[in-house]
Design a protein around this motif. Sequence first.
Motif, PDB file in Angstrom:
ATOM      1  N   UNK A  18       0.809  -1.219   0.000  1.00 35.05           N
ATOM      2  CA  UNK A  18       0.000   0.000   0.000  1.00 35.05           C
ATOM      3  C   UNK A  18       0.842   1.269   0.000  1.00 35.05           C
ATOM      4  N   UNK A  19       0.186   2.370  -0.340  1.00 37.10           N
ATOM      5  CA  UNK A  19       0.855   3.677  -0.293  1.00 37.10           C
ATOM      6  C   UNK A  19       1.411   3.938   1.098  1.00 37.10           C
ATOM      7  N   UNK A  20       0.630   3.616   2.125  1.00 33.88           N
ATOM      8  CA  UNK A  20       1.069   3.823   3.504  1.00 33.88           C
ATOM      9  C   UNK A  20       2.302   3.007   3.851  1.00 33.88           C
ATOM     10  N   UNK A  21       2.324   1.753   3.417  1.00 40.24           N
ATOM     11  CA  UNK A  21       3.492   0.903   3.653  1.00 40.24           C
ATOM     12  C   UNK A  21       4.705   1.440   2.897  1.00 40.24           C
ATOM     13  N   UNK A  22       4.480   1.919   1.678  1.00 36.83           N
ATOM     14  CA  UNK A  22       5.585   2.483   0.893  1.00 36.83           C
ATOM     15  C   UNK A  22       6.158   3.712   1.590  1.00 36.83           C
ATOM     16  N   UNK A  23       5.284   4.557   2.137  1.00 38.33           N
ATOM     17  CA  UNK A  23       5.733   5.751   2.855  1.00 38.33           C
ATOM     18  C   UNK A  23       6.533   5.352   4.096  1.00 38.33           C
ATOM     19  N   UNK A  24       6.065   4.334   4.808  1.00 42.01           N
ATOM     20  CA  UNK A  24       6.768   3.837   5.992  1.00 42.01           C
ATOM     21  C   UNK A  24       8.161   3.337   5.618  1.00 42.01           C
TER      22      UNK A  24
END
Length: 56
Positions: A18-24
Amino acid sequence: MADKTLVCKDCEKEFVFTEGEQAFYKEKGFENEPTRCADCRRARKQQNNNNRGFRR
């Protein structure tokens, strides 16, 4: 950044990065995408934890 569909190297099933995981990952400085799905990561972690009790 959009969600990415990746393939697990253990079970070969598709999973979403996910986008959130990529940001993390970016925030933590990780350069590589995950190669295992959440279930396989959890199983591998459990297996590694179980093996720690059998060191010689």
